[in-house]
Design a protein around this motif. Structure first.
Motif, mmCIF file in Angstrom:
data_model
loop_
_atom_site.group_PDB
_atom_site.id
_atom_site.type_symbol
_atom_site.label_atom_id
_atom_site.label_comp_id
_atom_site.label_asym_id
_atom_site.label_seq_id
_atom_site.Cartn_x
_atom_site.Cartn_y
_atom_site.Cartn_z
ATOM 1 N N ALA A 1 0.825 -1.217 0.000
ATOM 2 C CA ALA A 1 0.000 0.000 0.000
ATOM 3 C C ALA A 1 0.855 1.261 0.000
ATOM 4 N N VAL A 2 1.972 1.234 0.698
ATOM 5 C CA VAL A 2 2.840 2.413 0.771
ATOM 6 C C VAL A 2 3.582 2.641 -0.546
ATOM 7 N N TYR A 3 4.081 1.567 -1.155
ATOM 8 C CA TYR A 3 4.907 1.713 -2.348
ATOM 9 C C TYR A 3 4.133 1.708 -3.660
ATOM 10 N N PHE A 4 2.897 1.230 -3.671
ATOM 11 C CA PHE A 4 2.130 1.131 -4.907
ATOM 12 C C PHE A 4 1.994 2.462 -5.657
ATOM 13 N N PRO A 5 1.713 3.577 -4.987
ATOM 14 C CA PRO A 5 1.573 4.834 -5.734
ATOM 15 C C PRO A 5 2.838 5.246 -6.497
ATOM 16 N N GLY A 6 3.996 4.814 -6.039
ATOM 17 C CA GLY A 6 5.241 5.191 -6.702
ATOM 18 C C GLY A 6 5.587 4.359 -7.916
ATOM 19 N N LEU A 7 4.827 3.311 -8.196
ATOM 20 C CA LEU A 7 5.148 2.449 -9.337
ATOM 21 C C LEU A 7 5.042 3.169 -10.672
ATOM 22 N N ASN A 8 4.210 4.182 -10.745
ATOM 23 C CA ASN A 8 4.039 4.906 -12.001
ATOM 24 C C ASN A 8 5.003 6.072 -12.158
ATOM 25 N N GLY A 9 5.899 6.236 -11.204
ATOM 26 C CA GLY A 9 6.862 7.332 -11.273
ATOM 27 C C GLY A 9 7.958 7.064 -12.290
ATOM 28 N N PRO A 10 8.739 8.086 -12.582
ATOM 29 C CA PRO A 10 9.810 7.949 -13.577
ATOM 30 C C PRO A 10 11.080 7.339 -12.967
ATOM 31 N N PHE A 11 12.042 7.075 -13.827
ATOM 32 C CA PHE A 11 13.371 6.721 -13.345
ATOM 33 C C PHE A 11 13.970 7.954 -12.661
ATOM 34 N N VAL A 12 14.756 7.737 -11.619
ATOM 35 C CA VAL A 12 15.375 8.861 -10.907
ATOM 36 C C VAL A 12 16.829 8.550 -10.579
ATOM 37 N N PHE A 13 17.548 9.570 -10.168
ATOM 38 C CA PHE A 13 18.933 9.489 -9.718
ATOM 39 C C PHE A 13 19.819 8.799 -10.754
ATOM 40 N N ASP A 14 20.430 7.663 -10.420
ATOM 41 C CA ASP A 14 21.374 7.023 -11.333
ATOM 42 C C ASP A 14 20.720 6.033 -12.289
ATOM 43 N N ASP A 15 19.402 6.019 -12.356
ATOM 44 C CA ASP A 15 18.708 5.088 -13.257
ATOM 45 C C ASP A 15 19.034 5.358 -14.722
ATOM 46 N N GLU A 16 19.247 6.606 -15.077
ATOM 47 C CA GLU A 16 19.577 6.959 -16.458
ATOM 48 C C GLU A 16 20.870 6.271 -16.880
ATOM 49 N N ILE A 17 21.853 6.276 -16.011
ATOM 50 C CA ILE A 17 23.151 5.664 -16.325
ATOM 51 C C ILE A 17 23.060 4.146 -16.312
ATOM 52 N N HIS A 18 22.461 3.598 -15.277
ATOM 53 C CA HIS A 18 22.485 2.149 -15.086
ATOM 54 C C HIS A 18 21.432 1.391 -15.879
ATOM 55 N N ILE A 19 20.366 2.035 -16.265
ATOM 56 C CA ILE A 19 19.297 1.322 -16.965
ATOM 57 C C ILE A 19 19.169 1.781 -18.412
ATOM 58 N N ARG A 20 18.954 3.029 -18.620
ATOM 59 C CA ARG A 20 18.696 3.498 -19.987
ATOM 60 C C ARG A 20 19.946 3.553 -20.858
ATOM 61 N N SER A 21 21.100 3.869 -20.269
ATOM 62 C CA SER A 21 22.302 4.077 -21.076
ATOM 63 C C SER A 21 23.254 2.894 -21.116
ATOM 64 N N ASP A 22 22.976 1.832 -20.401
ATOM 65 C CA ASP A 22 23.880 0.688 -20.343
ATOM 66 C C ASP A 22 23.466 -0.362 -21.374
ATOM 67 N N PRO A 23 24.236 -0.529 -22.449
ATOM 68 C CA PRO A 23 23.843 -1.473 -23.504
ATOM 69 C C PRO A 23 23.902 -2.935 -23.064
ATOM 70 N N GLU A 24 24.668 -3.239 -22.036
ATOM 71 C CA GLU A 24 24.817 -4.625 -21.603
ATOM 72 C C GLU A 24 23.547 -5.221 -21.016
ATOM 73 N N ILE A 25 22.690 -4.393 -20.474
ATOM 74 C CA ILE A 25 21.477 -4.939 -19.863
ATOM 75 C C ILE A 25 20.335 -5.080 -20.856
ATOM 76 N N ARG A 26 20.522 -4.662 -22.080
ATOM 77 C CA ARG A 26 19.456 -4.755 -23.086
ATOM 78 C C ARG A 26 19.378 -6.168 -23.645
#
Length: 102
Positions: free
Chosen positions: A25-50
């Protein structure tokens, strides 16, 4: 005496279930939020995890290649790669956050 043991187990199960419901119940509202902090580097920009196919080679690439941002964290890399695979390559944060909540 057996009845008391059964009631103790039930109380523990109810307590555990209550905690799980409260956390969800506490964390459910945050599921629709964007990537934050270092997510851009580690998730969107890292080709190895694709990881687009789930096989031994793609898993090995996700764990052992050292071109990305998480070179010293193989468990984090494989977790993110598996999330990417399950999210069918989408860039959205919902799948990643849902996995973390689970």
């Amino acid at each position: 005496m057996k009845a008391l043991r059964g009631q103790g187990r039930l109380a523990k199960l109810l307590a555990a279930f209550s905690i799980l419901v409260a956390v969800f119940a506490v964390y459910f509202p945050g599921l629709n939020g964007p990537f934050v902090f270092d997510d851009e580097i580690h998730i969107r920009s890292d080709p190895e995890i694709r990881m687009s196919v789930l096989n031994a080679q793609s898993l090995a690439n996700a764990i052992f290649l050292e071109d990305g941002s998480l070179t010293a964290r193989p468990i984090a890399k494989i977790s993110l790669a598996f999330n990417y695979f399950l999210s069918v390559g989408t860039a959205g944060a919902f799948g990643y956050k849902l996995t973390n909540l689970a």
